[in-house]
Design an enzyme around this catalytic site. Structure first.
Site, PDB file in Angstrom:
ATOM      1  CG  HIS A 133      -1.804   1.187   1.333  1.00  0.00           C
ATOM      2  ND1 HIS A 133      -1.468   2.275   2.104  1.00  0.00           N
ATOM      3  CD2 HIS A 133      -2.984   1.483   0.735  1.00  0.00           C
ATOM      4  CE1 HIS A 133      -2.419   3.196   1.987  1.00  0.00           C
ATOM      5  NE2 HIS A 133      -3.347   2.736   1.158  1.00  0.00           N
TER       6      HIS A 133
ATOM      7  CB  CYS B 108      -6.064   2.535 -15.282  1.00  0.00           C
ATOM      8  SG  CYS B 108      -7.347   1.395 -14.767  1.00  0.00           S
TER       9      CYS B 108
ATOM     10  NE  ARG C 258      -6.694   5.188  -7.482  1.00  0.00           N
ATOM     11  CZ  ARG C 258      -5.431   4.923  -7.790  1.00  0.00           C
ATOM     12  NH1 ARG C 258      -5.039   3.684  -7.935  1.00  0.00           N
ATOM     13  NH2 ARG C 258      -4.553   5.880  -7.926  1.00  0.00           N
TER      14      ARG C 258
ATOM     15  N   GLY D  41      -8.097  -2.940 -15.848  1.00  0.00           N
ATOM     16  CA  GLY D  41      -7.590  -2.740 -14.494  1.00  0.00           C
ATOM     17  C   GLY D  41      -6.618  -3.864 -14.194  1.00  0.00           C
TER      18      GLY D  41
END
Ligand code: ADP
Ligand code: MG
Ligand code: MG
Length: 890
Positions: A468, A845, A575, A780
């Site tokens: 992350h 993306c 997003r 994606g």
């Protein structure tokens, strides 16, 4: 077996073959220089294929090879008028490695081969210089013992140092013939003591053993490691070059040196190099004496008193300069050359394309276009796209000393200095007071986003390149080091411990180098990015050459602004969920999620609507005139839920319900596998009011921004995680109904497309059916990789490195697209989608959008655009250009 040995010299080269794969870089370029008529000592090259044969034969040279080498040597003897092993006019040889890819210093070379107790006398006699002959002999023994007999060079250096001390001499050049002869005796004795074997006197034995040793060096430990690091195949092998020696150690009119045809650190068009008079081989780089500058300009710049080559031997220098210019014209690139001057006569010993900094690479490429040496497209192909990162972020001044206290993975490039903080809240508070902070965490989660935004850089002790922290930091363009396992974070006492027990507390200053992964104590001097003329020119040429559009993944106005300044041509992915974490918004979001019924949910959504609308208005204003893709809410709801008791209390108060009751609601929402759970379009189907609110915010904002800027965005609404056409039909129905409503209310009609993410294998396979509804596809690839492999991206870091080490996979598929599997799904989807709608717009993306190899794949799959994080936009523009050029030239 094909031809094993190629000959070069005297203005000719065997077969004229300039095949780097066969002759290795060094051999091919020696042959090429020879056929250009440049002064190259004659020699022969044993092909890379023979290396493989050598290992197949249990490290023995086969008789055919030996015969070919001897035949080649005859030609060298003729050319030089010397005899190998002759007691008069002996021919000496260098035996040099040279593989297909440059592996500087990894493989071995032996110089002065052919010397023994007899030939050394003849050599001294011929040259009229016995000192030189004995110096060469001791050099030979030292190198041969090291490379062939496995004796460490250092023990010889020790003997020499002792001897110099005994004689009271400073420099090697101060020793006389007799003294060198004594050193030779000492060396020979040392070998006998160490190995119980004497130094071989037979030149042919020396030759075969040296060739075998150079082949064997292909498998020495440092070469193996180098190949692993640089992905050079084991099978390539090295060539061996056997070449007549020329001597730079023949007194003060002789020299050896290395040079770059242009400055490799700035790119300036000025010859740049060093030499040593009366020296041989690698003396220049070995630091035995301080080398002298080649040009007068270089001497002045370095403030050295020692004369330049330009001054010392003006004619030879002039010839050398002309040869350098000739080589540059021939290779159309900056060259890195090695040369020797023997009694005023210049000899070229090597040329190759020189390594350079990114800044120099740009300057050289642009200058060469202006000089008419290369075309604009060639210039575009000269720059390694990821190296642009070096230019786009502040970097640590290479001249300063670094006090390193730890290291991790270089997850997001650039360097930053600041005070250590341990929580997102501390980061936000400090930023509000105008302080610069480095956020230090064990790992980060979506709740840390606001703190990550406030920080100058991020350091985590856990996680990999796709954790992350890494993904978000790259997206934000802030430096980040992850997985610094040698460091310890003590959150309770707010301490960071580094190597050697260095302990820093909250508020102490650290510097993070996200390009190298280093963590440094204190602050250090930085260099600011310089997007000067050369960068601008190259990017213009790249833009001319490319076909695909480059968009950006941007969730905030700040992202959008910087991406636009880097040349993004729209937003490929916004997003929306990231908008829900900031400040008070998270509370409204939590109320919405935890609402018991539709009425309560709509009440919470009412609060979110104006917030989303104002975010979108700002985004659309910045991106006016360009396409913008907005994705509806995607992540599993649990990511937004309150976790601590205090957070639960806050939400409970806002919703007017007892905390215990709320806690039960949270339990009820719990999912076992949220990534495959209630997320994506599934949310919009269960709770259409969420999609309604988002669609309304989007349309109202688009209308308002269009009014303000006079130029509407090309609106694209993206429905995530679709696997069935019916899912898309349903959500599109909701969106279209809101559009009709809003257009009626505002009296403005905005054009928009509704499309879908292709991120589940089923969607890829059923693309022709989904395309009946979808008006565009966005691949994606993060989720598509996750679902194709069945590997959770957040947990991959625990075993992907092991897979790579054990050779089970080559690349991390979350970093570089898996062409065979995920790639084939993309191709299938693209093909099937276009069968239904030939003009279906398609892009990619996700992290892969900024990866050059993946961008090449997208070019070949005929996608319309790639979308990547703002700071990767220039990288993607360049990579897309290179992909288009490669495809045109294929
Ligand atoms: P590396 O690949 O490590 O640079 P080289 O084969 O280029 O190894 O050899 C190193 C150095 O040895 C050269 O730069 C040159 O100075 C010297 N050398 C090699 N061959 C010769 C030769 N034929 N005559 C004189 N010096 C040589
Ligand atoms: Mg070298
Ligand atoms: Mg070399």
């Amino acid at each position: 077996m094909a031809k094993r040995v190629y000959w070069f010299g005297g203005g000719k080269a065997d077969g004229g073959a300039v095949d780097v794969a066969l002759l290795g870089g060094k051999g091919a370029h020696l042959a090429e220089m020879a056929s250009l008529g440049l002064p190259v000592p004659p020699g022969l090259t044993i092909t890379c294929d023979c290396c493989e044969e050598f290992f197949r034969n249990d490290r023995k040279l086969c008789d055919d090879l030996k015969a070919d080498v001897l035949a080649g040597l005859k030609a060298v003897e003729q050319e030089t008028g010397r005899i190998f092993g002759g007691s008069e006019s002996p021919l000496l040889l260098s035996v040099r490695s040279g593989s297909r890819a440059s592996m500087p210093g990894m493989l071995d070379t032996v110089l002065n081969l052919g010397l023994n107790d007899e030939t050394v006398q003849a050599l001294g006699h011929d040259a009229g210089d016995a000192r030189f002959a004995w110096d060469s002999y001791r050099r030979f023994i030292q190198m041969y013992a090291d490379v062939v007999m496995g004796l460490d060079n250092e023990i010889f250096e020790e003997v020499l140092e002792d001897e110099k001390g005994r004689l009271g001499r400073q420099n090697d050049t101060d020793l006389s013939a007799v003294e060198w002869q004594h050193v030779v005796d000492l060396y020979k004795r040392l070998i006998e003591d160490e190995l119980d074997e004497s130094f071989p006197q037979d030149p042919h034995v020396q030759l075969w053993k040296a060739i075998a040793a150079v082949f064997s060096s292909w498998h020495n430990a440092r070469a193996v490691t180098y190949r692993t690091l640089h992905r050079i195949p084991e099978t390539w092998g090295t060539a061996v070059n056997v070449q007549a020696m020329v001597f730079g150690n023949l007194g003060s009119t002789s020299a050896t040196g290395v040079a770059f045809t242009r400055n490799p650190s700035t790119g300036e068009k000025a010859l740049y190099g060093e030499f040593l008079a009366n020296a041989q081989g690698e003396d220049v780089v070995a630091g035995i004496r301080t080398p002298q500058s080649i040009t007068e300009e270089g001497r002045l710049a370095s403030g050295s008193e020692k004369p330049s080559m330009e001054k010392l031997m003006p004619e030879t220098f002039q010839e050398f300069r002309e040869i350098c210019e000739r080589l540059e014209r021939h290779y159309q690139d900056l060259q890195d050359v090695e040369f020797t001057v023997e009694r005023g006569k210049l000899w070229m010993l090597q040329t190759r394309n020189g390594k350079r900094t990114t800044k120099a690479a740009m300057r050289v490429a642009v200058d060469m276009v202006e000089e008419g040496l290369i075309t604009e497209e060639q210039a575009v192909c000269r720059i390694d796209p990821p190296s642009l990162d070096q230019l786009l972020h502040p970097t640590i001044d290479p001249r300063v000393e670094r006090h390193q206290i730890g290291s991790g993975l270089p997850a997001s490039p650039g360097a930053a200095t600041g005070e250590i903080v341990f929580t997102a809240e501390q980061a936000v508070d400090a930023e509000a007071e105008g302080r610069r902070v480095i956020l230090v965490r064990i790992e980060t989660s979506p709740e840390d986003i606001h703190g990550m935004h406030a920080a100058e850089a991020i350091l985590t002790t856990r996680g990999g390149m796709t954790s992350h922290a890494a993904v978000v930091a790259r997206g934000m363009g802030i430096p980040c080091v992850v997985g610094a396992g040698s460091m310890r974070v003590d959150l309770r006492n707010e301490l960071l411990t580094g190597v050697g027990g260095v302990t820093l507390k909250k508020g102490d200053i650290v510097t993070i180098d996200g390009s190298s992964g280093q963590i440094l104590k204190g602050s250090v001097a930085m260099q600011q990015p310089e997007l000067s003329g050369d960068f601008g020119k190259l990017m213009t040429w790249a833009d001319k050459a490319r076909r695909m559009q480059v968009r950006t993944n941007a969730d905030t106005p700040q992202d959008a602004r910087s991406a636009r300044s880097f040349g993004a041509e729209g937003i490929g992915l916004c997003r929306t969920e990231h908008m829900f974490f900031e400040g008070e918004r998270i509370l409204a979001m939590r109320e919405m999620i935890l609402a018991e019924d539709e009425t309560a949910r709509r009440a919470a959504l009412e609060k979110l609507l104006p917030l989303q609308r104002s975010d979108f208005t700002e985004l659309f204003t910045i991106m006016h005139g360009l396409p913008v893709t907005i994705r509806l809410l995607d992540p599993p709801l649990h990511e937004f839920l309150p976790k601590t008791e205090a957070e639960i209390d806050d939400v409970a108060r806002a919703m007017g319900m007892p905390p215990a009751f709320l806690a039960r609601r949270i339990d009820a929402i719990h999912e076992f596998n949220p990534m495959l759970g209630h997320r994506g379009c599934r949310l919009a189907i269960s709770y259409p009011e969420i999609a309604e609110m988002q669609a309304r915010a989007i349309f109202e904002a688009a209308a308002e921004a269009a009014r303000e800027t006079g130029e509407p965005v090309e609106l694209e609404i993206l429905v995530p995680l679709v696997s069935l056409r019916a899912e898309l039909d349903y959500v599109k129905g909701v969106i279209d109904a809101v559009a009709v409503e809003v257009f009626g209310e505002t009296d403005v009609k905005i054009g928009y497309l509704t499309g879908t993410m292709i991120e589940l294998p089923r969607a890829a396979i059923r693309a022709h059916v989904i395309a009946e509804t979808a008006e565009f596809f966005s691949f994606g690839t993060n989720d598509l990789t996750q679902t194709t492999f069945g590997i959770s991206r957040d947990d991959a870091a625990t075993f992907i490195p092991t897979y790579q080490r054990k050779g089970i996979i080559e690349h991390d598929p979350f970093v570089s697209l898996d062409f065979d599997g995920v790639g084939e799904l993309i191709q299938i989807a693209a093909e099937r989608g276009r069968k239904t709608k030939p003009d279906l717009k398609m892009g990619i993306c996700g992290e892969h959008g900024g990866d050059p190899a993946s961008i090449h794949f997208c070019e070949n799959a005929d996608l319309d655009y790639v979308s990547c994080s703002p700071f990767r936009v220039p990288v993607a523009r360049l990579a897309a250009a290179q992909a288009a050029i490669a495809k045109r030239n294929a």
